[in-house]
Scaffold this motif. Structure first.
Motif, PDB file in Angstrom:
ATOM      1  N   ASN A  11       0.808  -1.221   0.000  1.00 35.01           N
ATOM      2  CA  ASN A  11       0.000   0.000   0.000  1.00 35.01           C
ATOM      3  C   ASN A  11       0.839   1.269   0.000  1.00 35.01           C
ATOM      4  OD1 ASN A  11      -2.489  -1.199  -0.160  1.00 35.01           O
ATOM      5  ND2 ASN A  11      -2.810  -1.263   2.052  1.00 35.01           N
TER       6      ASN A  11
ATOM      7  N   THR B 158       1.747   0.858  -4.339  1.00 34.88           N
ATOM      8  CA  THR B 158       0.759   0.681  -5.393  1.00 34.88           C
ATOM      9  C   THR B 158      -0.628   1.129  -4.949  1.00 34.88           C
ATOM     10  OG1 THR B 158      -0.302  -0.940  -6.843  1.00 34.88           O
ATOM     11  CG2 THR B 158       0.383  -1.710  -4.675  1.00 34.88           C
ATOM     12  N   THR B 159      -1.433   1.571  -5.914  1.00 34.40           N
ATOM     13  CA  THR B 159      -2.815   1.974  -5.647  1.00 34.40           C
ATOM     14  C   THR B 159      -3.798   0.838  -5.927  1.00 34.40           C
ATOM     15  OG1 THR B 159      -3.052   2.827  -7.914  1.00 34.40           O
ATOM     16  CG2 THR B 159      -2.314   4.378  -6.215  1.00 34.40           C
TER      17      THR B 159
ATOM     18  N   SER C 257      -5.101   2.351  -1.979  1.00 35.03           N
ATOM     19  CA  SER C 257      -4.319   3.481  -1.472  1.00 35.03           C
ATOM     20  C   SER C 257      -4.441   4.669  -2.415  1.00 35.03           C
ATOM     21  CB  SER C 257      -2.846   3.093  -1.333  1.00 35.03           C
ATOM     22  OG  SER C 257      -2.682   2.117  -0.336  1.00 35.03           O
ATOM     23  N   VAL C 258      -4.438   5.866  -1.837  1.00 30.78           N
ATOM     24  CA  VAL C 258      -4.568   7.088  -2.629  1.00 30.78           C
ATOM     25  C   VAL C 258      -3.227   7.786  -2.763  1.00 30.78           C
ATOM     26  CG1 VAL C 258      -5.715   9.336  -2.808  1.00 30.78           C
ATOM     27  CG2 VAL C 258      -6.965   7.357  -1.916  1.00 30.78           C
TER      28      VAL C 258
ATOM     29  N   THR D 155       0.335   7.082  -2.398  1.00 29.23           N
ATOM     30  CA  THR D 155       1.467   6.172  -2.246  1.00 29.23           C
ATOM     31  C   THR D 155       2.762   6.983  -2.151  1.00 29.23           C
ATOM     32  OG1 THR D 155       1.514   5.991  -4.657  1.00 29.23           O
ATOM     33  CG2 THR D 155       0.363   4.271  -3.453  1.00 29.23           C
TER      34      THR D 155
ATOM     35  N   TYR E 242     -12.088   7.755   3.709  1.00 26.64           N
ATOM     36  CA  TYR E 242     -11.568   6.436   3.375  1.00 26.64           C
ATOM     37  C   TYR E 242     -11.638   5.430   4.518  1.00 26.64           C
ATOM     38  CZ  TYR E 242      -9.887   8.998  -0.628  1.00 26.64           C
ATOM     39  OH  TYR E 242      -9.819   9.782  -1.754  1.00 26.64           O
TER      40      TYR E 242
ATOM     41  N   ARG F  46     -11.107   9.605  -5.919  1.00 27.13           N
ATOM     42  CA  ARG F  46      -9.741   9.860  -6.378  1.00 27.13           C
ATOM     43  C   ARG F  46      -9.686  11.038  -7.332  1.00 27.13           C
ATOM     44  NH1 ARG F  46      -7.163   3.875  -7.456  1.00 27.13           N
ATOM     45  NH2 ARG F  46      -7.671   3.016  -5.413  1.00 27.13           N
TER      46      ARG F  46
END
Length: 204
Positions: A55, A58-59, A63-64, A66, A182, A201
């Motif tokens: 996380n 990578t998204t 995850s927003v 990174t 989130y 996003r």
């Protein structure tokens, strides 16, 4: 993510604390490398990596922010701080800084992509072309610098304003809005209930 950025910057400071100009150069270079190399890790998939580590990079798992590419902004921010530290007390520094913010900001917004294409034509490095065709990082940095210029122009009017007091609480605001949007810590956030109708996003 912000903790990892702070730890990285603190480590670099310990390494280069006796070499201020070299420290500035390293920060600027690392920021550029993070942005230019974005196509290499844009769609990275770390399926076999523990989730807590994946996380950060990578998204794919929701995850927003990174660590890549956003640590690049930390590098550029630290680079600006070293410049300010060295030159803040010089004559006409404020005026020069404001002009530089606006000039650099507009350059990044309107000319960073053409510049990357020119570098690609000179070097034939495919990565430069890929970065130029999806150049949101340098343009966002340009937007940020223009905002810096605006707020620096208004500095004397904002020192005792409510905006300054809000700015002192940015970390708290950041944590709270991630809990609400989130579901950090709780697992329940607006993103869970409105995922199909609202792509959060896009707000970033």
């Amino acid at each position: 993510m912000y903790r990892a950025c702070l730890i990285t910057l603190a480590g670099l400071h310990l390494i280069f604390k006796k070499y201020n100009y070299l420290f500035s150069f390293v920060l600027f270079t690392l920021g550029c490398l993070c942005f230019i190399s974005e196509p290499l890790y844009r769609s990275i998939d770390l399926a076999n990596t523990p989730l807590v580590l994946a996380n950060y990079i990578t998204t794919k798992n929701g995850s927003v922010f990174t660590i890549l590419p956003w640590i690049g902004y930390s590098f550029f921010g630290a680079f600006l701080s070293t410049v300010f530290f060295r030159h803040l007390h010089r004559k006409h520094f404020e005026l020069i800084a404001i002009i530089t913010f606006f000039a650099t900001g507009f350059f990044l917004i309107f000319q960073s992509s053409p510049m990357l294409i020119r570098l690609y034509l000179l070097t034939d490095i495919e990565l430069l072309k890929q970065s130029a065709y999806y150049n949101y990082l340098f343009t966002r940095l340009g937007d940020t610098l223009i905002l810096f210029g605006v707020f620096y122009c208004l500095e004397r009017f904002l020192r005792q304003s409510i905006i300054t007091r809000i700015g002192e609480k940015t970390l708290s605001i950041y944590v709270i809005h991630f809990i609400i949007l989130y579901g950090s810590f709780t697992g329940l956030g607006l993103n869970r209930f409105f995922r199909k109708s609202l792509d959060l996003r896009k707000l970033y």
